[in-house]
Design an enzyme around this catalytic site. Structure first.
Site, PDB file in Angstrom:
ATOM      1  N   ALA A 108       1.876   0.387 -11.990  1.00  0.00           N
ATOM      2  CA  ALA A 108       0.912   1.117 -11.166  1.00  0.00           C
ATOM      3  C   ALA A 108       1.633   2.208 -10.389  1.00  0.00           C
ATOM      4  O   ALA A 108       2.866   2.224 -10.329  1.00  0.00           O
ATOM      5  CB  ALA A 108       0.222   0.169 -10.192  1.00  0.00           C
ATOM      6  N   LYS A 109       0.904   3.096  -9.823  1.00  0.00           N
ATOM      7  CA  LYS A 109       1.465   4.089  -8.900  1.00  0.00           C
ATOM      8  C   LYS A 109       0.346   4.607  -8.029  1.00  0.00           C
ATOM      9  O   LYS A 109      -0.820   4.615  -8.449  1.00  0.00           O
ATOM     10  CB  LYS A 109       2.063   5.256  -9.687  1.00  0.00           C
ATOM     11  CG  LYS A 109       3.107   6.021  -8.919  1.00  0.00           C
ATOM     12  CD  LYS A 109       4.425   5.304  -9.022  1.00  0.00           C
ATOM     13  CE  LYS A 109       5.554   6.055  -8.371  1.00  0.00           C
ATOM     14  NZ  LYS A 109       6.841   5.481  -8.816  1.00  0.00           N
TER      15      LYS A 109
END
Ligand code: GLU
Length: 419
Positions: A108-109
């Site tokens: 994720a980011k």
């Protein structure tokens, strides 16, 4: 100078790197189509009242690329350069990073379009708490665990953890990593990425067996990754001869006095002007006659324009996507050994994993134990990638992707399709 008509998409580059690995693996079409997209992308727009009473609208993102191997994991970036395209690319790269080092996470980011240096401390806290609230539906120890990235700090992580905890009505320390040690952070987390860079550089030099007594190193970036890397590489017996930051670089072939340079940078706000070294332009750093080059600043630094000038035998790609695909081809042709970003900077997320485990079991380890475990995990990954590279006759980046994509594809296949 040629004008680029089409701004380059970071996500398109990430997909291209994935495609190369999928080709080597002969990945089935269904799996390929799934893995080249992100699973979830959340965009939020939210107001924040500044100290002078004015109201500003901010935009933020949280993207989850894949969660088949475990909860989503990845940093939060505060920068004016944040776009959904960039965050998608970085989220995908987190999936491969976690898979290549074998920690049980997906990728994720997140990010907010903001220059944190232009905000007061209280404005920064308000932006952070409101952003955390907006993305809270995705966040949690079993769901998605943020961490620091460019422009965010342990303090910002403490605010996010506190916000999530306020909503839950109790402390949820395992919801965020990279926190200060006082609130469930881990020993060794702050230097972890730089420490990983050092372990890998030492291991790669052993493998390359260049026969140099004191290998030299040039580092671009003197921040969260570059600074600890400089200190630890020096301690590992390398000679740090050049350091660059966003404004310029300094060079001393006899080695830099790092403590004095740190002090100088604190006072002057830049490395340039350091008495015990020569000032050089930031770009000159790439052409220096050094053994190792460590780009530890931002993405897109090594391109087709400067790659032909690189004289280093080894590049440890500390910053995410520091080398672009055109430069990759040039470096391969010239026999430069590259430890690719998803492996090179994985020390950060590996110690984030240790932090999460410590929070979940509420039992904390000493720094020595953390560093030993980090060394074990990252060195094992290095040799797995190296073996893949030799066996499949592909470069180190493709090998790292092949290994990572295979692991994620296996998890995806074994889980099957719901419903
Ligand atoms: N932002 C770091 C990275 O790009 C750390 C992520 C984490 O610890 O979750 O790897």
């Amino acid at each position: 100078m040629a004008v680029e008509l089409q701004p380059r998409s970071a996500f398109a580059i990430a997909q291209r790197r994935f495609d190369a690995a999928a080709d080597v693996l002969g990945l089935p079409d269904d799996t390929r189509r799934l893995l080249r997209e992100v699973k979830r992308e959340l965009t939020v727009h939210f107001p924040v009242r500044h100290d002078d009473g004015s109201v500003h609208l901010y935009t933020g993102f949280r993207v989850q690329h894949n969660i088949n191997r475990g909860p989503a994991k990845g940093g939060i970036r505060y920068s004016p350069d944040v776009t959904l395209d960039l965050i998608k690319a970085l989220a995908m790269s987190m999936t491969w990073k976690c898979a290549v080092v074998g920690i049980p996470y997906g990728g994720a980011k997140g990010g907010v379009v903001v220059d944190p240096r232009r905000l007061s401390r209280s404005e920064l806290e308000h932006v952070t708490r409101r952003y955390a609230t907006e993305i809270a539906l995705l966040i949690g120890p079993e769901k998605d665990i943020p961490a620091p990235d460019l422009g965010t700090t342990p303090e910002v992580m403490a605010w996010i953890m506190d916000t999530i905890s306020m909503h839950a009505g109790h402390s949820v320390t395992a919801s965020v990593t990279g926190k200060p040690v006082e609130v469930g952070g881990s020993e060794g987390r702050q230097e972890a990425a730089g420490r990983g860079v050092t372990y890998l550089t030492v291991e790669a030099l052993k493998y390359l067996n260049l026969g140099e007594e004191t290998p030299t190193v040039a580092i671009q970036g003197f921040g969260k990754v570059g600074l600890p890397a400089a200190r630890l590489l020096h301690r590992a017996g390398l000679r740090v001869v050049a350091v660059g930051d966003s404004k310029g670089a300094v060079y001393n072939p006899d080695g830099l006095d790092l403590e004095a340079l740190e002090e100088h940078r604190k006072v002057r706000g830049e490395v340039s002007g350091f008495k015990k070294a020569e000032d050089i332009a930031g770009q000159e750093l790439f052409g220096l006659p050094v053994t190792v080059l460590v780009p530890a600043a931002v993405e897109g630094q090594i391109t087709e324009h400067n790659a032909p000038r690189i004289r280093a035998r080894l590049i440890t790609e500390a910053a995410n996507a520091a080398i672009d695909p055109q430069a990759d081809a040039i470096l391969n042709e010239r026999g430069v050994f590259v430890v690719p970003d998803i492996l090179a900077n994985a020390g950060g997320v590996i110690v984030s994993y240790f932090e999460w485990v410590q929070d979940l079991q509420a039992f904390f380890w000493e720094e020595e134990e953390i560093n030993t475990k980090l060394h074990h995990v990252i060195t094992r990954a290095f040799y797995e990638v190296l073996h893949t590279s030799v066996n499949r006759q592909v470069d180190m980046r493709t090998a790292a992707y092949v290994l990572a994509v295979q692991r994620v594809a296996n998890a995806t296949t074994v889980r099957g399709i719901y419903p």
